[in-house]
Structure formats: C-alpha cells, structure tokens
Design an enzyme around this catalytic site. Structure first.
Site, PDB file in Angstrom:
ATOM      1  N   ASP A 240       0.371   3.909   1.463  1.00 14.73           N
ATOM      2  CA  ASP A 240       0.398   4.480   2.806  1.00 14.73           C
ATOM      3  C   ASP A 240       1.349   3.747   3.745  1.00 14.73           C
ATOM      4  OD1 ASP A 240      -0.850   6.730   4.233  1.00 14.73           O
ATOM      5  OD2 ASP A 240      -1.482   5.167   5.639  1.00 14.73           O
ATOM      6  N   TYR A 241       1.809   2.564   3.364  1.00 15.26           N
ATOM      7  CA  TYR A 241       2.793   1.858   4.191  1.00 15.26           C
ATOM      8  C   TYR A 241       4.142   2.568   4.128  1.00 15.26           C
ATOM      9  CZ  TYR A 241      -0.465  -2.151   4.012  1.00 15.26           C
ATOM     10  OH  TYR A 241      -1.546  -2.990   4.089  1.00 15.26           O
ATOM     11  N   GLY A 242       4.345   3.377   3.080  1.00 13.72           N
ATOM     12  CA  GLY A 242       5.569   4.156   2.966  1.00 13.72           C
ATOM     13  C   GLY A 242       6.787   3.376   2.525  1.00 13.72           C
TER      14      GLY A 242
ATOM     15  N   ALA B   4       0.864  -1.185   0.000  1.00 11.23           N
ATOM     16  CA  ALA B   4       0.000   0.000   0.000  1.00 11.23           C
ATOM     17  C   ALA B   4       0.893   1.225   0.000  1.00 11.23           C
ATOM     18  CB  ALA B   4      -0.922   0.022   1.211  1.00 11.23           C
TER      19      ALA B   4
END
Length: 131
Positions: A74-76, A72
C-alpha cells in the site's frame, strides 16, 4: 464479525507460532525458517518515500548500514525498493541474507484466496525470493 471460535483458533495459532519461535535459551526469538531476528533495532521504513526517489533512497539506506527494511504494497513503492535492494546486492554492498525485509498483507487481501497472490506480488515487486 468474526465468530468467537474462529477468534479463539487464531489466538491458539498465534500462541503456537510464538512458542515455536523461541530459541533453546528461551530468550532469543527466531523465525520459523530458523533465521534469527536481527537484534539491531534500526529499521528503515518506506512509507511516504516518493516513488521517483525510492530506489536511490533504499540503496543509500543500505549503504549507510540499514539492514532492516520495512515495506508495504500500500506504500506504492515496493517495485522501487526492490530496485534499490537489487542494486545494493549487485554492487556488493550487502548480501541478501544480511537483509531483514518485511512487508504487510493489506486488509483488502485477507480473504484466503487472495493471500498467496498478494504475497507473490510483493515478492515479485521487491525482486526477492523470501521476506
């Protein structure tokens, strides 16, 4: 708040997509592109994997036999996951078509004008042509 008609259209769309992803035997789900979803339930997720370790963790997961990778934006760490995937492919550990890679369209990118940009960014970060 979403309009009821819009929600109804989404429900119909999801149902149509589902019905179009069932193979002739009625039991085997397939992707719209015609690729069979892997039966292997073993999935390696990259949530909370530190960036500095992520490329090697990804590589080692593939070496260990994981073929389903969950990512994802958003997991970075999608750039690092991409490096691990690229290394495993370059080293001959796996072929791209043997991997089933998923990502997520984060809530902040749900506006129609943001969807393709977010997807392109994910593909670029993961060094992939498709998910």
């Amino acid at each position: 708040q979403d309009h009821p008609k819009r929600m109804h259209l989404w429900t119909i769309l999801l149902l149509v997509l589902f019905l179009h992803t069932i193979k002739g035997d009625g039991m085997t789900p397939i992707l719209a592109a015609g690729r069979i979803k892997p039966a292997d339930p073993l999935i390696f997720g990259f949530w909370k994997v530190p960036k500095e370790e992520c490329a090697e963790v990804c590589y080692q997961a593939i070496v260990a036999g994981y073929r389903r990778l969950d990512c994802a934006c958003d997991y970075g760490n999608e750039v690092e996951v991409g490096r691990g995937i690229a290394k495993a492919i370059a080293d001959g550990v796996v072929k791209r078509e043997d991997l089933f890679v998923t990502s997520k369209l984060w809530n902040t990118y749900h506006k129609p004008e943001h969807v393709s940009l977010a997807c392109e960014r994910t593909l670029q970060d993961l060094q992939l042509k498709y998910l």
